[in-house]
Design an enzyme around this catalytic site. Structure first.
Site, PDB file in Angstrom:
ATOM      1  CB  SER A   1      -7.574  -1.598   2.217  1.00 44.95           C
ATOM      2  OG  SER A   1      -7.488  -2.685   1.319  1.00 44.95           O
TER       3      SER A   1
ATOM      4  N   GLY B   1      -7.511 -10.789  14.517  1.00 39.45           N
ATOM      5  CA  GLY B   1      -6.986 -10.283  13.255  1.00 39.45           C
ATOM      6  C   GLY B   1      -5.921  -9.214  13.399  1.00 39.45           C
ATOM      7  CB  ILE B   2      -5.043  -6.370  11.154  1.00 34.88           C
ATOM      8  CG1 ILE B   2      -4.647  -7.159   9.906  1.00 34.88           C
ATOM      9  CG2 ILE B   2      -4.197  -5.098  11.259  1.00 34.88           C
ATOM     10  CD1 ILE B   2      -4.916  -6.433   8.600  1.00 34.88           C
ATOM     11  N   GLY B   3      -6.254  -6.105  14.083  1.00 32.47           N
ATOM     12  CA  GLY B   3      -6.478  -5.276  15.259  1.00 32.47           C
ATOM     13  C   GLY B   3      -5.840  -5.855  16.505  1.00 32.47           C
TER      14      GLY B   3
ATOM     15  CE1 TYR C   1     -12.648  -3.192   3.489  1.00 28.44           C
ATOM     16  CE2 TYR C   1     -11.388  -3.499   1.478  1.00 28.44           C
ATOM     17  CZ  TYR C   1     -11.443  -3.433   2.854  1.00 28.44           C
ATOM     18  OH  TYR C   1     -10.296  -3.589   3.589  1.00 28.44           O
TER      19      TYR C   1
ATOM     20  CB  THR D   1     -11.623   0.650  16.882  1.00 29.63           C
ATOM     21  OG1 THR D   1     -11.094   0.818  15.552  1.00 29.63           O
ATOM     22  CG2 THR D   1     -11.525   1.974  17.635  1.00 29.63           C
ATOM     23  N   GLY D   2     -11.920  -2.525  17.045  1.00 28.12           N
ATOM     24  CA  GLY D   2     -12.065  -3.793  16.342  1.00 28.12           C
ATOM     25  C   GLY D   2     -10.865  -4.698  16.557  1.00 28.12           C
ATOM     26  CB  SER D   3      -8.297  -4.530  18.892  1.00 25.69           C
ATOM     27  OG  SER D   3      -8.969  -4.029  20.024  1.00 25.69           O
ATOM     28  CB  THR D   4     -11.909  -9.194  19.714  1.00 22.21           C
ATOM     29  OG1 THR D   4     -12.640  -9.242  18.472  1.00 22.21           O
ATOM     30  CG2 THR D   4     -12.561  -8.183  20.648  1.00 22.21           C
TER      31      THR D   4
END
Length: 258
Positions: free
Chosen positions: A136, A18-20, A149, A13-16
């Site tokens: 994190s 960065g880390i993803g 956060y 998820t959220g993988s477009t």
């Protein structure tokens, strides 16, 4: 060690970016069929094109229950689930309203809750599965500049531990990964105001770590690939005895020996 994920399907998820994206790329290179996720079709299509092969995408906002339901309808089963989706927003506690808290809770925590609830039973039925939550170091070192956060990331670590116990004996492992400061696109955006002052982005990252994460042993941000390496291993059959763990890729920021 050669990691072979041929025949496995993975959602990140959220993988477009960065880390993803780095995790999606690592899983893809290990042979998994990877589903990229993001909120916009343009970014999802671009990420899928970068991966190539059998990668595919789902442009769905997973920060709400409707998004989770839509994804489940489109993709009914996965072998590997990486709950990477997350947001962060520096904001003083007394200036952080309920809407900011609620948005962080829905995106950073409930997205993973909903997807784990949807996909874990299928993994258990097959007798194999891997679920990862991107926590994190802020789950332990709650950052004063974004307490909201840190609280959400503490919840992710607790969720992974609890689910690991719930899935005991099924062949499914659940773990969390704790990156420290990482030079992703999101962090680069946060640091951009410092770059024009005659500094490179890398130097701005080092200055950030030294100022705000002084316990870092490596003294620099990690790369997204360094975090992805841990995720790919934990997603593999080789990590079958690791579950319920909070695995640090924090450069030694957390001053704790276990």
């Amino acid at each position: 060690m050669k990691i072979d994920l041929s025949g496995k399907t993975a959602l990140v998820t959220g993988s477009t970016e960065g880390i993803g994206f780095a995790i999606a790329k690592g899983l893809h290179e290990a042979g998994a069929t990877v589903v990229v996720n993001g909120r916009t079709q343009i970014k999802v299509d671009a990420a899928v094109a970068r991966l190539g092969g059998q990668a595919r995408g789902q442009a769905i906002d997973l920060g709400n229950r409707n998004g989770a339901a839509a994804l489940l309808a489109a993709e009914p089963a996965f072998d590997i689930l990486v709950n990477n989706l997350g947001i962060f927003q520096p904001s003083d506690f007394f200036e952080t309203n309920d809407d900011v808290w609620e948005r962080h809770w829905q995106v950073n925590v409930m997205s993973g809750v909903r997807l784990a609830r949807a996909y874990l039973p299928g993994m258990a039925a097959k007798g194999w599965g891997r679920v990862l939550f991107l926590g994190s170091e802020s789950a332990y070192n709650i950052p004063v500049e974004m307490i909201h956060y840190g609280v959400s990331k503490t919840a992710d670590v607790s969720l992974a531990r609890g689910l690991a116990k719930r899935m005991a004996g099924t062949g499914v492992t659940v773990n969390s990964i704790l990156p420290g400061p990482t030079l992703s696109e999101g962090v680069a955006e946060m640091l951009k105001d410092q770059v024009p002052q005659g500094k490179t982005l890398e130097q701005a990252g080092i200055d950030f770590v030294k100022a705000l994460r002084p316990t870092s042993i490596i003294g620099r941000p990690a790369t997204v690939e360094e975090v992805a390496n841990m995720a790919v291993y934990i997603a593999s059959p080789a990590a079958s005895a690791t579950t319920g763990a909070a695995l640090r890729v924090d450069g030694g920021v957390i001053d704790f020996i276990v």
